[in-house]
Write a protein that holds these residues in place. Structure first.
Motif, mmCIF file in Angstrom:
data_model
loop_
_atom_site.group_PDB
_atom_site.id
_atom_site.type_symbol
_atom_site.label_atom_id
_atom_site.label_comp_id
_atom_site.label_asym_id
_atom_site.label_seq_id
_atom_site.Cartn_x
_atom_site.Cartn_y
_atom_site.Cartn_z
ATOM 1 N N PHE A 1 8.769 2.128 12.411
ATOM 2 C CA PHE A 1 8.682 3.184 11.405
ATOM 3 C C PHE A 1 9.956 4.016 11.342
ATOM 4 O O PHE A 1 10.317 4.534 10.285
ATOM 5 C CB PHE A 1 7.484 4.088 11.701
ATOM 6 C CG PHE A 1 7.242 5.138 10.665
ATOM 7 C CD1 PHE A 1 6.697 4.813 9.435
ATOM 8 C CD2 PHE A 1 7.591 6.470 10.906
ATOM 9 C CE1 PHE A 1 6.486 5.779 8.468
ATOM 10 C CE2 PHE A 1 7.379 7.445 9.948
ATOM 11 C CZ PHE A 1 6.825 7.104 8.723
ATOM 12 N N GLU A 2 10.673 4.164 12.456
ATOM 13 C CA GLU A 2 11.865 5.013 12.502
ATOM 14 C C GLU A 2 13.063 4.408 11.774
ATOM 15 O O GLU A 2 14.056 5.091 11.525
ATOM 16 C CB GLU A 2 12.253 5.284 13.955
ATOM 17 C CG GLU A 2 12.604 4.028 14.728
ATOM 18 C CD GLU A 2 13.044 4.320 16.156
ATOM 19 O OE1 GLU A 2 13.976 5.126 16.325
ATOM 20 O OE2 GLU A 2 12.439 3.741 17.080
ATOM 21 N N PHE A 3 12.980 3.107 11.439
ATOM 22 C CA PHE A 3 14.123 2.437 10.814
ATOM 23 C C PHE A 3 13.934 2.357 9.297
ATOM 24 O O PHE A 3 12.831 2.122 8.809
ATOM 25 C CB PHE A 3 14.292 1.025 11.368
ATOM 26 C CG PHE A 3 14.426 0.977 12.864
ATOM 27 C CD1 PHE A 3 15.553 1.465 13.495
ATOM 28 C CD2 PHE A 3 13.412 0.429 13.649
ATOM 29 C CE1 PHE A 3 15.681 1.421 14.869
ATOM 30 C CE2 PHE A 3 13.518 0.383 15.022
ATOM 31 C CZ PHE A 3 14.662 0.878 15.641
ATOM 32 N N SER A 4 15.037 2.536 8.582
ATOM 33 C CA SER A 4 15.008 2.309 7.145
ATOM 34 C C SER A 4 15.024 0.814 6.868
ATOM 35 O O SER A 4 15.209 -0.001 7.777
ATOM 36 C CB SER A 4 16.217 2.977 6.481
ATOM 37 O OG SER A 4 17.424 2.342 6.908
ATOM 38 N N LYS A 5 14.849 0.443 5.608
ATOM 39 C CA LYS A 5 14.869 -0.968 5.244
ATOM 40 C C LYS A 5 16.183 -1.615 5.648
ATOM 41 O O LYS A 5 16.207 -2.716 6.216
ATOM 42 C CB LYS A 5 14.665 -1.140 3.737
ATOM 43 C CG LYS A 5 13.239 -1.032 3.260
ATOM 44 C CD LYS A 5 13.189 -1.345 1.779
ATOM 45 C CE LYS A 5 11.761 -1.320 1.256
ATOM 46 N NZ LYS A 5 11.691 -1.674 -0.178
ATOM 47 N N THR B 1 -1.186 -15.324 4.860
ATOM 48 C CA THR B 1 -0.060 -14.403 4.932
ATOM 49 C C THR B 1 -0.336 -13.350 5.997
ATOM 50 O O THR B 1 -1.328 -12.616 5.917
ATOM 51 C CB THR B 1 0.195 -13.724 3.575
ATOM 52 O OG1 THR B 1 0.467 -14.730 2.584
ATOM 53 C CG2 THR B 1 1.384 -12.782 3.660
ATOM 54 N N ILE B 2 0.552 -13.276 6.992
ATOM 55 C CA ILE B 2 0.408 -12.326 8.086
ATOM 56 C C ILE B 2 1.163 -11.064 7.713
ATOM 57 O O ILE B 2 2.336 -11.120 7.336
ATOM 58 C CB ILE B 2 0.947 -12.905 9.408
ATOM 59 C CG1 ILE B 2 0.337 -14.290 9.658
ATOM 60 C CG2 ILE B 2 0.659 -11.967 10.557
ATOM 61 C CD1 ILE B 2 -1.163 -14.316 9.756
ATOM 62 N N VAL B 3 0.503 -9.914 7.831
ATOM 63 C CA VAL B 3 1.060 -8.645 7.374
ATOM 64 C C VAL B 3 1.050 -7.627 8.511
ATOM 65 O O VAL B 3 0.006 -7.385 9.138
ATOM 66 C CB VAL B 3 0.272 -8.081 6.176
ATOM 67 C CG1 VAL B 3 0.860 -6.748 5.717
ATOM 68 C CG2 VAL B 3 0.248 -9.084 5.030
ATOM 69 N N HIS B 4 2.224 -7.060 8.784
ATOM 70 C CA HIS B 4 2.312 -5.898 9.677
ATOM 71 C C HIS B 4 2.804 -4.720 8.859
ATOM 72 O O HIS B 4 3.942 -4.685 8.395
ATOM 73 C CB HIS B 4 3.279 -6.143 10.838
ATOM 74 C CG HIS B 4 3.616 -4.889 11.597
ATOM 75 N ND1 HIS B 4 2.673 -4.175 12.320
ATOM 76 C CD2 HIS B 4 4.792 -4.195 11.710
ATOM 77 C CE1 HIS B 4 3.249 -3.118 12.866
ATOM 78 N NE2 HIS B 4 4.528 -3.104 12.505
ATOM 79 N N GLU B 5 1.925 -3.738 8.654
ATOM 80 C CA GLU B 5 2.275 -2.561 7.876
ATOM 81 C C GLU B 5 3.083 -1.600 8.745
ATOM 82 O O GLU B 5 2.663 -1.241 9.860
ATOM 83 C CB GLU B 5 1.021 -1.879 7.351
ATOM 84 C CG GLU B 5 1.313 -0.758 6.383
ATOM 85 C CD GLU B 5 0.045 -0.182 5.777
ATOM 86 O OE1 GLU B 5 0.154 0.670 4.878
ATOM 87 O OE2 GLU B 5 -1.068 -0.582 6.201
ATOM 88 N N ILE B 6 4.247 -1.190 8.241
ATOM 89 C CA ILE B 6 5.123 -0.297 9.004
ATOM 90 C C ILE B 6 4.721 1.143 8.698
ATOM 91 O O ILE B 6 5.390 1.878 7.944
ATOM 92 C CB ILE B 6 6.604 -0.558 8.666
ATOM 93 C CG1 ILE B 6 6.941 -2.042 8.844
ATOM 94 C CG2 ILE B 6 7.529 0.282 9.551
ATOM 95 C CD1 ILE B 6 8.366 -2.403 8.495
ATOM 96 N N LYS C 1 0.842 -1.194 0.000
ATOM 97 C CA LYS C 1 0.000 0.000 0.000
ATOM 98 C C LYS C 1 0.882 1.251 0.000
ATOM 99 O O LYS C 1 1.727 1.417 -0.863
ATOM 100 C CB LYS C 1 -0.977 -0.029 1.181
ATOM 101 C CG LYS C 1 -1.973 -1.180 1.119
ATOM 102 C CD LYS C 1 -2.926 -1.155 2.309
ATOM 103 C CE LYS C 1 -3.906 -2.318 2.232
ATOM 104 N NZ LYS C 1 -4.838 -2.339 3.395
ATOM 105 N N GLU C 2 0.766 2.096 1.027
ATOM 106 C CA GLU C 2 1.525 3.345 1.046
ATOM 107 C C GLU C 2 2.875 3.194 1.753
ATOM 108 O O GLU C 2 3.729 4.073 1.642
ATOM 109 C CB GLU C 2 0.717 4.441 1.749
ATOM 110 C CG GLU C 2 -0.608 4.759 1.076
ATOM 111 C CD GLU C 2 -1.374 5.836 1.818
ATOM 112 O OE1 GLU C 2 -0.815 6.401 2.780
ATOM 113 O OE2 GLU C 2 -2.524 6.112 1.438
ATOM 114 N N TYR C 3 3.055 2.116 2.473
ATOM 115 C CA TYR C 3 4.270 1.951 3.265
ATOM 116 C C TYR C 3 4.915 0.604 2.945
ATOM 117 O O TYR C 3 4.538 -0.075 1.998
ATOM 118 C CB TYR C 3 3.945 2.042 4.765
ATOM 119 C CG TYR C 3 3.294 3.338 5.184
ATOM 120 C CD1 TYR C 3 4.073 4.443 5.494
ATOM 121 C CD2 TYR C 3 1.902 3.442 5.270
ATOM 122 C CE1 TYR C 3 3.485 5.644 5.896
ATOM 123 C CE2 TYR C 3 1.308 4.635 5.661
ATOM 124 C CZ TYR C 3 2.106 5.732 5.966
ATOM 125 O OH TYR C 3 1.519 6.902 6.357
#
Length: 307
Positions: free
Chosen positions: A234-238, A222-227, A163-165
């Motif tokens: 959220f504060e960490f980059s990939k 499929t278990i999804v946690h949107e960051i 989605k957006e993240y």
């Protein structure tokens, strides 16, 4: 920063060299020292060890008991069972075979007690054999009838655009052909961080999931946690995310119609196991007859996400 929660029972103290809290099989990575041993714990231990160790202990126990009684028969005189061969090893083997026949209450008739002492010992051994066979039979029933989940978790933990993240994903499937009724899942994030005093502490977060419960599961989930901005990640980059000393601790519960009760299973992933910009390959499809097919060989398959 996400929903920070209190210690769920894993402890707030950590270390720079701390390993994972939970093993991949769902058992906690915990070592007990100076724990008192009680005989009442024997049943729990024998019911939960692997089948290999269970049968290994069973055969080893049977061998040692028969060897013990064989030495007793040698001590009171092998002549009370069968004429001596003149060789200690052969006499021991005859005593051992007689002990095995007595212990199992089989009795071929070729060997039989011919004295009072051997008759008393063989009677006690036969009674002990009946008790131990009943005990092992109860253990076998307990191991087979013990309610136990059979959930397979994906080998890979992936991070991809959603989605957006970005989102962290893993998937699971029932190893049995039965349908999982009302499965529900919870994911707890444990982050180990250094404090101002040079010590390491654990911080725990309850991760929001796209879906944490469904009605039934015949295929994969499929278990999804949107960051997103509410996520503690959220504060960490990939790239930084996979460098964090963090662990996802997962528990799934569902109603199993085979046992007619709710069962649960646990699993964990380390954040450094994340596969960046990958997606799961669909593991189910429809054949030419229009029937849905679940290919378990594709369950762990992933492929790069097309930019």
């Amino acid at each position: 920063m996400g929903k920070k929660i209190q210690d769920p029972g894993l402890g707030n103290s950590s270390s720079a060299h701390a390993k994972r809290m939970m093993n991949s099989d769902g058992s906690f990575n915990l070592e007990h020292l100076n724990k008192p041993r009680r005989f009442s714990d024997a049943y729990h231990y024998l019911v939960n060890i692997s089948w290999f160790y269970f049968f290994a202990l069973t055969f080893l126990g049977g061998f040692l008991i028969n060897a013990f009684f064989a030495f007793i028969y040698l001590a009171i005189g092998i002549e009370q069972i069968t004429p001596t061969t003149g060789y200690l090893l052969n006499d021991f083997l005859n005593a051992f075979f007689f002990s095995s026949q007595t212990f199992t209450t089989l009795g071929y008739g070729a060997l039989a007690p011919q004295g009072i002492a051997s008759g008393i010992v063989s009677s006690l051994e036969a009674f002990l054999g009946l008790l131990l066979f009943a005990f092992v039979t109860g253990l076998l029933y307990g191991r087979f009838s013990k309610p136990k989940a059979s959930v397979r978790f994906s080998k890979h933990l992936i991070l991809r655009t959603f989605k957006e993240y970005n989102a962290i994903m893993f998937r699971l499937v029932n190893n049995r052909k039965s349908v999982m009724i009302s499965p529900k899942i919870s994911v707890t994030l444990a982050l180990s961080k250094a404090n101002g005093q040079g010590d390491y502490v654990n911080e725990f977060y309850a991760l929001d999931l796209e879906r944490d419960t469904i009605n039934y599961l015949p295929t994969t989930w499929t278990i999804v946690h949107e960051i997103d901005k509410e996520s503690p990640l959220f504060e960490f980059s990939k790239e930084d995310l996979s460098k964090q000393h963090g662990e996802l601790i997962i528990m799934i519960s569902y109603y199993d119609e085979s046992f007619n009760q709710e069962v649960h299973q646990m699993h964990s992933y380390f954040l450094n196991e994340i596969q960046l910009d990958y997606a799961f390959v669909k593991a189910y499809y429809y054949n030419n007859d229009g029937k849905m097919v679940l290919d378990h060989k594709l369950f762990d398959a992933i492929e790069p996400v097309k930019s």
